[in-house]
Design an enzyme around this catalytic site. Structure first.
Site, PDB file in Angstrom:
ATOM      1  N   ASN A 140       0.839  -1.190   0.000  1.00 50.69           N
ATOM      2  CA  ASN A 140       0.000   0.000   0.000  1.00 50.69           C
ATOM      3  C   ASN A 140       0.876   1.243   0.000  1.00 50.69           C
ATOM      4  O   ASN A 140       1.689   1.442   0.911  1.00 50.69           O
ATOM      5  CB  ASN A 140      -0.901   0.019   1.232  1.00 50.69           C
ATOM      6  CG  ASN A 140      -1.813   1.225   1.247  1.00 50.69           C
ATOM      7  OD1 ASN A 140      -2.843   1.244   0.579  1.00 50.69           O
ATOM      8  ND2 ASN A 140      -1.442   2.257   1.996  1.00 50.69           N
ATOM      9  N   GLU A 141       0.745   2.070  -1.028  1.00 55.35           N
ATOM     10  CA  GLU A 141       1.459   3.343  -1.145  1.00 55.35           C
ATOM     11  C   GLU A 141       2.962   3.208  -0.862  1.00 55.35           C
ATOM     12  O   GLU A 141       3.517   3.871   0.010  1.00 55.35           O
ATOM     13  CB  GLU A 141       0.846   4.387  -0.215  1.00 55.35           C
ATOM     14  CG  GLU A 141      -0.594   4.693  -0.523  1.00 55.35           C
ATOM     15  CD  GLU A 141      -1.196   5.713   0.417  1.00 55.35           C
ATOM     16  OE1 GLU A 141      -2.074   6.486  -0.024  1.00 55.35           O
ATOM     17  OE2 GLU A 141      -0.787   5.764   1.600  1.00 55.35           O
ATOM     18  N   TYR A 282      -6.232  11.724  -3.421  1.00 52.27           N
ATOM     19  CA  TYR A 282      -6.937  12.632  -2.526  1.00 52.27           C
ATOM     20  C   TYR A 282      -7.018  14.065  -3.045  1.00 52.27           C
ATOM     21  O   TYR A 282      -8.046  14.708  -2.929  1.00 52.27           O
ATOM     22  CB  TYR A 282      -6.261  12.650  -1.144  1.00 52.27           C
ATOM     23  CG  TYR A 282      -6.324  11.330  -0.437  1.00 52.27           C
ATOM     24  CD1 TYR A 282      -7.401  11.016   0.375  1.00 52.27           C
ATOM     25  CD2 TYR A 282      -5.316  10.380  -0.591  1.00 52.27           C
ATOM     26  CE1 TYR A 282      -7.481   9.790   1.026  1.00 52.27           C
ATOM     27  CE2 TYR A 282      -5.397   9.155   0.046  1.00 52.27           C
ATOM     28  CZ  TYR A 282      -6.469   8.861   0.859  1.00 52.27           C
ATOM     29  OH  TYR A 282      -6.554   7.655   1.486  1.00 52.27           O
ATOM     30  N   GLU A 352      -8.338   3.950  -2.517  1.00 52.85           N
ATOM     31  CA  GLU A 352      -8.341   4.955  -1.451  1.00 52.85           C
ATOM     32  C   GLU A 352      -8.772   6.291  -2.037  1.00 52.85           C
ATOM     33  O   GLU A 352      -8.227   6.737  -3.033  1.00 52.85           O
ATOM     34  CB  GLU A 352      -6.956   5.130  -0.807  1.00 52.85           C
ATOM     35  CG  GLU A 352      -6.577   4.069   0.196  1.00 52.85           C
ATOM     36  CD  GLU A 352      -5.359   4.469   1.010  1.00 52.85           C
ATOM     37  OE1 GLU A 352      -5.157   5.686   1.236  1.00 52.85           O
ATOM     38  OE2 GLU A 352      -4.603   3.576   1.410  1.00 52.85           O
ATOM     39  N   TRP A 396     -12.034   5.705   1.479  1.00 53.07           N
ATOM     40  CA  TRP A 396     -11.157   5.609   2.644  1.00 53.07           C
ATOM     41  C   TRP A 396     -11.614   6.660   3.637  1.00 53.07           C
ATOM     42  O   TRP A 396     -11.652   7.826   3.320  1.00 53.07           O
ATOM     43  CB  TRP A 396      -9.707   5.869   2.228  1.00 53.07           C
ATOM     44  CG  TRP A 396      -8.763   5.804   3.381  1.00 53.07           C
ATOM     45  CD1 TRP A 396      -8.274   6.839   4.128  1.00 53.07           C
ATOM     46  CD2 TRP A 396      -8.169   4.637   3.925  1.00 53.07           C
ATOM     47  NE1 TRP A 396      -7.434   6.397   5.092  1.00 53.07           N
ATOM     48  CE2 TRP A 396      -7.352   5.043   5.008  1.00 53.07           C
ATOM     49  CE3 TRP A 396      -8.264   3.270   3.617  1.00 53.07           C
ATOM     50  CZ2 TRP A 396      -6.623   4.144   5.771  1.00 53.07           C
ATOM     51  CZ3 TRP A 396      -7.532   2.389   4.382  1.00 53.07           C
ATOM     52  CH2 TRP A 396      -6.718   2.820   5.438  1.00 53.07           C
ATOM     53  N   GLU A 403      -4.293   8.408  12.364  1.00 53.43           N
ATOM     54  CA  GLU A 403      -3.818   8.792  11.038  1.00 53.43           C
ATOM     55  C   GLU A 403      -2.384   9.312  11.093  1.00 53.43           C
ATOM     56  O   GLU A 403      -2.119  10.406  11.572  1.00 53.43           O
ATOM     57  CB  GLU A 403      -4.721   9.879  10.445  1.00 53.43           C
ATOM     58  CG  GLU A 403      -6.184   9.480  10.303  1.00 53.43           C
ATOM     59  CD  GLU A 403      -6.418   8.406   9.266  1.00 53.43           C
ATOM     60  OE1 GLU A 403      -5.532   8.202   8.408  1.00 53.43           O
ATOM     61  OE2 GLU A 403      -7.475   7.757   9.326  1.00 53.43           O
ATOM     62  N   TRP A 404      -1.430   8.511  10.616  1.00 53.72           N
ATOM     63  CA  TRP A 404      -0.050   8.941  10.447  1.00 53.72           C
ATOM     64  C   TRP A 404       0.435   9.754  11.642  1.00 53.72           C
ATOM     65  O   TRP A 404       0.201   9.443  12.792  1.00 53.72           O
ATOM     66  CB  TRP A 404       0.081   9.765   9.187  1.00 53.72           C
ATOM     67  CG  TRP A 404       0.029   8.986   7.915  1.00 53.72           C
ATOM     68  CD1 TRP A 404      -0.336   7.680   7.758  1.00 53.72           C
ATOM     69  CD2 TRP A 404       0.348   9.476   6.616  1.00 53.72           C
ATOM     70  NE1 TRP A 404      -0.271   7.337   6.440  1.00 53.72           N
ATOM     71  CE2 TRP A 404       0.152   8.407   5.714  1.00 53.72           C
ATOM     72  CE3 TRP A 404       0.778  10.692   6.115  1.00 53.72           C
ATOM     73  CZ2 TRP A 404       0.388   8.539   4.343  1.00 53.72           C
ATOM     74  CZ3 TRP A 404       1.004  10.819   4.762  1.00 53.72           C
ATOM     75  CH2 TRP A 404       0.812   9.749   3.890  1.00 53.72           C
TER      76      TRP A 404
END
Length: 446
Positions: A140-141, A282, A352, A396, A403-404
Site C-alpha cells: 500500500n502506497e 486525494y 483509497e 477511505w 492517522e499517520w
C-alpha cells in the site's frame, strides 16, 4: 496476544513524540476486536468490497517464518469468512507499513535480506487465505512509505537519507515482483486471483498552463510521485526522470546519487507484474519553479518545485504531516486520464479516496459528502465519457482512526468512533448515509 512489535509501535512511543498530541495507535478504533460490528456496518451500507490489511507483525512476530502465530491467523480466517457470508468481497493488503521491528533492526527495506522474508510472508498468506481471497495488494502506497519513512524520516521508521530512500524503493519493487511471480506460478492456476499494488497519486497542475516550464515541471512531478513505482512494474525500468530527481536531491547535500539498476532477470520479473492498477488519490497542487535552496521541509523543495493552491479551492487545512488537503475533483479526472494515456488504459482500482476533516466537525459532515459526490462524479465522467478503465472504487476509510503523524486530530472515516469510550462506540455520519445510496445504485440515482 502474541503480536510482535512493528516499526509503528516503536515510532509512536519515541520521546519526544513525533505524533500530534503525543497519542499512540495502541488501541485506536480497535477493529481487531470489533470486526463483527464493523462487518455489520459494511453490510448496512451495502458495501460490495472491503479492503483490509494483514498485520505482518501479528502473523509472524519476528517477521520470519520461524514462528507462525496461528491464533492471529484464525482471526483473519474469521474476518474473511464473515465478509463472504455477508456478500462482501475481501481484498487483502500484505503490507500497509506495519513492518516487523525485528527486521527493522537489520536495516528494514534497505537490507536485501528482507526481500526473502516478505516473499515468505506472501507465500503464507496466499496459501492460507487464497482459497477465499482473490484480490491481493502487495504494498500500500510504497512511494509514500519510502519517501516519508526512509527519505524524509517524518513517518515510521523515521530514517532520513537519499540512499535509504533509494534502496527502499528498489527492494520494495523486487519484493513485489517476486511475490507476484510466486502467485502466478504456484497459486493462480487454482485460485484464479489478481495481484497488484496501490500507489499514492496526486495530480500536479501547472500554475500557468501557458508557461512551458510550468507544464514540464508538473509532468516531471507526476512521473516521480507516480511513475517511480509504476514504471518498473509496467515497463521493467525506472522512469527517465528518476536520474534527474536523484541529482537534484543530492546536489543540496553535496553528494552524488545515481539510480540503482535492475538486472535483466529482475527487469523481466518486474515488467508486467500487475493484474490491476491500484491507486490512492486525494488532492491536487499547483506547480511552478522556485529556488532549489528554499526549504520548507518537503521533497519538492530541493527539486526547484513550488507547490501551491488556488484560493478558490475548498479545504487545505494543514496537518502535522504538512500535507495541504484541497478539494479539486477535476484533478482526479486528469490523473485517471494521464494513467490511461501513458500506461495503456489498464484496469484501475481506486482503493483509497476520502476527505480529511476534524473530530469536532461532528456527524453532519456535509463537506465530506460533497467531496465524495464530486470525486465520484468525476470518476463516472472518466468511465462514461473518457473511456478510462476504472473497475472499482473504495472510500477511505470506514472508521475514524489513528492517522499517520496526525494521530486523532484529523479523520477520514464515514463512521465516527468515540475514542474516550473504552468500547469505542461507532456512529455513522451523514457521509456514510450518502455512500450507502451510492452503493445501492452503483453510482448516483437516476
Amino acid at each position: 496476544t502474541g503480536k510482535g512489535l512493528s516499526i509503528w509501535d516503536e515510532f509512536v512511543h519515541r520521546t519526544p513524540s513525533p505524533i500530534a498530541e503525543h497519542s499512540t495507535g495502541d488501541i485506536a478504533c480497535d477493529s481487531y476486536h470489533k470486526y463483527r460490528e464493523d462487518v455489520a456496518i459494511l453490510k448496512y451500507f451495502g458495501a460490495g468490497v472491503y479492503r483490509f490489511s494483514l498485520s505482518w507483525s501479528r502473523i509472524l512476530p519476528t517477521g520470519r517464518v520461524d514462528y507462525i502465530n496461528w491464533a492471529r491467523v484464525q482471526h483473519y480466517n474469521d474476518l474473511i469468512d464473515l465478509l463472504i457470508a455477508n456478500n462482501i468481497e475481501p481484498i487483502a493488503t500484505l503490507h500497509k507499513w506495519d513492518f516487523p521491528q525485528p527486521l527493522m533492526d537489520i536495516g528494514g527495506w534497505t537490507n536485501d535480506e528482507v526481500i526473502s522474508h516478505f516473499v515468505n510472508f506472501a507465500h503464507l498468506a496466499f496459501r492460507t487465505f487464497g482459497d477465499r481471497v482473490t484480490k491481493w495488494v502487495t504494498f500500500n502506497e510504497p512511494n509514500a512509505l519510502c519517501f516519508w519513512g526512509y527519505l524524509k524520516g517524518t513517518l515510521a521508521p523515521g530514517r532520513r537519507g537519499i540512499e535509504d530512500g533509494k534502496r527502499c524503493v528498489h527492494n520494495v519493487l523486487k519484493s513485489h515482483a517476486k511475490s507476484y511471480r510466486l502467485y502466478d506460478r504456484v497459486f493462480r492456476p487454482h485460485q484464479h486471483g489478481k495481484v497488484g499494488v496501490v500507489i499514492f497519486t496526486q495530480w500536479y497542475e501547472p500554475k500557468d498552463p501557458g508557461n512551458p516550464s510550468h507544464v514540464k515541471l508538473a509532468e516531471f512531478a507526476v512521473h516521480i510521485v507516480w511513475g517511480l513505482l509504476a514504471s518498473p512494474i509496467f515497463f521493467g525500468k525506472y522512469p527517465d526522470e528518476y536520474e534527474t530527481f536523484l541529482r537534484l536531491l543530492s546536489q543540496k547535500q553535496g553528494t552524488l546519487s545515481t539510480p540503482l539498476q535492475f538486472s535483466l532477470s529482475e527487469a523481466a520479473e518486474l515488467r508486467g507484474s500487475w493484474d490491476f492498477c491500484g491507486i490512492a488519490h486525494y488532492t491536487t497542487n499547483l506547480v511552478e519553479p522556485t529556488n532549489p535552496s528554499h526549504d520548507s521541509g518537503g521533497i519538492s523543495d530541493p527539486l526547484g518545485i513550488k507547490l501551491s493552491s488556488d484560493p478558490g479551492w475548498p479545504g487545505g487545512g494543514n496537518t502535522s504531516s504538512n500535507w495541504g488537503f484541497y478539494v479539486v475533483p477535476w484533478g482526479f479526472r486528469k490523473m485517471l486520464n494521464w494513467i490511461k494515456k501513458r500506461y495503456g488504459n489498464p484496469p484501475i482500482y481506486v482503493l483509497e479516496n476520502g476527505y480529511q476533516a476534524h473530530p469536532e466537525d461532528g456527524l453532519e459532515d456535509h463537506d465530506r459528502v460533497e467531496y465524495h459526490r464530486s470525486y465520484i462524479n468525476e470518476m463516472l465522467k472518466v468511465v462514461r465519457i473518457d473511456g478510462v478503465n476504472v473497475q472499482m472504487y473504495a472510500a477511505w476509510t470506514l472508521l475514524d482512526s489513528f492517522e499517520w503523524g496526525d494521530g486523532y486530530t484529523i479523520n477520514f472515516g464515514v463512521v465516527a468512533v468515540n475514542f474516550s469510550d473504552p468500547d469505542r462506540q461507532r456512529t455513522p455520519k451523514l457521509s456514510g448515509s450518502f455512500l450507502k445510496h451510492v452503493f445501492m445504485n452503483n453510482g448516483f440515482p437516476r
